[in-house]
Write an enzyme that holds these catalytic residues in place. Sequence first.
Site, PDB file in Angstrom:
ATOM      1  CG  LEU A 237      -1.839  -1.238   1.381  1.00  0.00           C
ATOM      2  CD1 LEU A 237      -2.862  -1.002   2.488  1.00  0.00           C
ATOM      3  CD2 LEU A 237      -2.535  -1.598   0.076  1.00  0.00           C
ATOM      4  CG  ASP A 238       3.064   4.373  -3.130  1.00  0.00           C
ATOM      5  OD1 ASP A 238       4.240   4.332  -2.741  1.00  0.00           O
ATOM      6  OD2 ASP A 238       2.548   5.352  -3.701  1.00  0.00           O
ATOM      7  CB  ALA A 239       1.915   7.289  -0.482  1.00  0.00           C
ATOM      8  CB  VAL A 240      -1.304   3.470   2.928  1.00  0.00           C
ATOM      9  CG1 VAL A 240      -0.436   3.022   4.103  1.00  0.00           C
ATOM     10  CG2 VAL A 240      -2.779   3.224   3.221  1.00  0.00           C
TER      11      VAL A 240
END
Length: 580
Positions: A237-240
Amino acid sequence: MAQIDLTQKLVQQLTVIYQDVEAVSDYEGLAQRLLTEMRTAESFKVPEPFANHWSEKDVVMITYGDSVQSEGEKPLQTLQRFMTTFTDDTINSVHILPFFPYSSDDGFSVIDYSSVNDGLGDWQDISDIASERKLMADLVINHCSSRSAWFQNFIKGEGKGHDYFFTASLSDDLSKVVRPRTSPLLRPTETANGLQQVWCTFSHDQVDLDFRNPEVLVTFVSIIRQYLDAGVRIFRLDAVAFLWKIPGGPCINLPHTHEVIRLLRSLIEHTVSDALIITETNIPNSQNLTYFGNANEAHAIYNFSLPPLLVNALITGSCQYLKRWLMSMPPSQNGTFYFNFIASHDGIGLRPAEGLLSEQEIYTLVNTMQERGGRVSWRTGEQGEQKPYEINIALFDALQGTVDGEDSKGLERYLCAHAVMLGLEGVPGIYIHSLIGTRNDYDKIKHTGQNRSINRHNWQFNELEAVLSNKFNEHHKVLSRLKALITIRIKQAAFHPNAVQFVLHLGSKLFGFWRQSLDRKQSIFCVSNVSNEEVPLRLSELNLVINNQWWDLISDNEIADISAELPLKPYQTVWLSNKI
């Protein structure tokens, strides 16, 4: 009955997420939509609580889909050929960085989540890779490309995506918003509904999604299902951390964000029981740890503090900060693990070192990396000041010297860094350019104008194959010696990601920790000399069990006298294990 329980759980989670959103009230109907999009009923299974779907055999290679190329061949097929040729016997997992159509940020500005970038290959190529090894893929969940159909519909004021984006007012108090970049937060955009101020955490080409609209959540659940069908089993989960925004505050790490992650985990693990979530939260260490939840949120978190602290130890010759940090780290519960890495496609993040290294230590680290040819990316601090955000440098170059200058011990220092990482509690991830010792790519910086390009070289397969086949070449030496370490690691039960770990106190020059297998049969004492001088290891300080045989797994030498001193050469590591 169990499926009813899951529905009720989702309703509770949705209530937490949307309780302050007046437009959302039918939580049960929304829960049913999510279950339908995920097709959970097709393979429903109650997940075993606190189960470890990983072992000491798991090692992840991190790579772009086109890091290795060959004329006339799709890059994803070339990547598969590289892995089959050079890593099949040692590395069982791969993280392919965003492989979708994109407009900027080397993939992290996604135009279309449902397609594979045709410059890389297609979904069949992704599935072929997933059939051979565990596949991690990015879910770029905080933002998408301004060139996406969704954002174009936002501008037109109609169609799917027209209400997917977060906007603010110029009168909002945005002074406390935490930013990873120096660009303006708001992007003025003319739309069919007038001038809108679109929220852009990262860049004006990366427009933030508005999860207050449940349609955004439903859409991403359908995307997750598509990726599962393609064989993806680990979702990054990128930059979550930036997902939910409430103007007037920092707009990071909000409770709603944590609940969204818990909801996605509920859906994923009831659908494919061994599929995992890993959160990419490049933030101070204490905040990063919260993404484990109570073993009900992320299965794994990045150990973002490890790269700056380990590099700091190796260039200063002192492990005091590294040791202090490791002593403060809680053991991961069963059902969770740390994802360890020391190099990535981005750089050496400095926010995770805040509060762990002094400001002077951080600037010494920055200056030393600049002497090794590195670049620095900046962010805007809380008072509007410019602060170093990350160091952009190839790890092999970063470790070619110390604070006193470049020296001849670069390879040993480099191997020492990886030996430390491979021994630590957690699953190791090795960036492809670290695996083969790629150097700083200054030409690519000139071409792209981006500091991060320094560590994003594109190899031609034939050229890479030639240098890796030459035993006198430094790339061959790096790969062969790293693979030797990995080969040892994946055979040791005491290196299970959740095996016991205790920090050893051996002074500032020797960094050590003890691992014990889950069945308590194997112990490994991992000790590394982080200095550029020989240092004696007093074996009596390790309290080795006297009636056991002890062996250094790396040198394959027996320890004949456990009361003796073992001289450790500069940057030498020993893994002392009892015979089992």
